[in-house]
Design an enzyme around this catalytic site. Structure first.
Site, PDB file in Angstrom:
ATOM      1  N   HIS A   1      42.132   2.632  58.362  1.00  0.00           N
ATOM      2  CA  HIS A   1      42.265   2.411  59.809  1.00  0.00           C
ATOM      3  C   HIS A   1      40.912   1.918  60.294  1.00  0.00           C
ATOM      4  O   HIS A   1      39.866   2.366  59.813  1.00  0.00           O
ATOM      5  CB  HIS A   1      42.631   3.715  60.515  1.00  0.00           C
ATOM      6  CG  HIS A   1      42.565   3.626  62.012  1.00  0.00           C
ATOM      7  ND1 HIS A   1      43.604   3.139  62.778  1.00  0.00           N
ATOM      8  CD2 HIS A   1      41.581   3.955  62.883  1.00  0.00           C
ATOM      9  CE1 HIS A   1      43.265   3.175  64.051  1.00  0.00           C
ATOM     10  NE2 HIS A   1      42.044   3.670  64.155  1.00  0.00           N
TER      11      HIS A   1
ATOM     12  N   CYS B   1      46.514  -2.155  62.579  1.00  0.00           N
ATOM     13  CA  CYS B   1      45.230  -1.992  63.265  1.00  0.00           C
ATOM     14  C   CYS B   1      44.155  -2.907  62.692  1.00  0.00           C
ATOM     15  O   CYS B   1      43.271  -3.384  63.416  1.00  0.00           O
ATOM     16  CB  CYS B   1      44.773  -0.531  63.188  1.00  0.00           C
ATOM     17  SG  CYS B   1      44.515   0.064  61.499  1.00  0.00           S
TER      18      CYS B   1
END
Length: 252
Positions: free
Chosen positions: A53, A129
């Site tokens: 992430h 993301c």
């Protein structure tokens, strides 16, 4: 004839843009590992294939992208830099570069990005993301983010039948963190857990609670600073894959 006279030379004035060029804004990328700490995650990190992430830090705000089920609502949000996503472990910080854009220009770029990256468009393999991080970095500096951030997703697209599930979908945060609460961010589970579970209750009212871009004013009007969409089941991406808790966006 009297000698010709010239008006006194005026001191040169720096142009508006040259003055602003001194106001560089740093672009930093924070990277988090979503696999539980251990041999597997360390091995995949060393190979550059871990499930990651990322967020882009601008002016003391960390911008990231997550999914939810509310049509027409952005999935881009910001929080205090280095706020760990559920189940995430901080791995590294990357100085991507600088932008000479003004604050207003930066805000405009982020606003356009928020319109491009809607929560319902989130896809674990093709629009996650890290795709957002790459997009925002390119808009700000002309260079996309590091390609290795999305290596696991790229392998998943190329070889969907041979890639381990853990490379694409992080284990449920609650499964690996029974002591940490771990509630649902979106489509709250029947138990009534809220965003980030026990962690969210400790963070309420602080600057660590994620805020959707463009929704900051609404959040100030709410008692606890966050609204959660209640429902049954778990949040999924546009192809039906269950979203890791770290990849779900707030919905206020």
């Amino acid at each position: 004839m009297p000698p010709s006279t010239r008006p006194p030379a005026r001191p040169s004035r720096p142009s508006h843009r040259s003055t602003l060029s001194l106001q560089k804004t740093e672009i930093t990328i924070h990277v988090y590992d979503l696999l539980p700490p251990g041999k597997l995650s360390n091995t995949l990190w060393a190979l550059g294939t871990s499930l990651l992430h990322s967020g882009v830090v601008l002016n003391n705000k960390e911008y990231a992208y997550g999914g939810h089920d509310r049509p027409g609502l952005t999935g881009v949000y910001w929080t205090k830099p280095l706020t760990l996503p559920p189940g995430g472990t901080f791995r590294t910080e990357i100085l991507h570069g600088f932008t000479l854009a003004t604050e207003a220009e930066i805000d405009s770029i982020i606003r356009r990005a928020s319109e491009e990256f809607l929560g319902t468009s989130y896809n674990l393999l093709t629009k996650n993301c890290n795709h957002f991080t790459s997009y925002l970095c390119e808009k700000l500096t002309g260079r996309p983010g590091p390609g290795w951030l999305n290596r696991a997703a790229n392998i998943g697209v190329a070889l969907p039948c041979v890639v381990p599930r853990e490379w694409i979908e992080a284990p449920d945060f609650e499964t690996h963190n029974r002591g940490g609460g771990g509630g649902g961010l979106l489509e709250g589970e029947e138990s009534g857990d809220e965003y980030y579970g026990e962690g969210s209750r400790m963070l309420r009212g602080s600057d660590e609670v994620p805020r959707l871009v463009g929704q900051e004013g609404r959040r100030e009007e709410e008692e606890h600073g966050i609204t959660v969409t209640k429902g049954k089941g778990k949040a999924r991406d546009e192809e039906g894959r269950v979203l890791p808790r770290a990849e779900r966006a707030p919905t206020s």
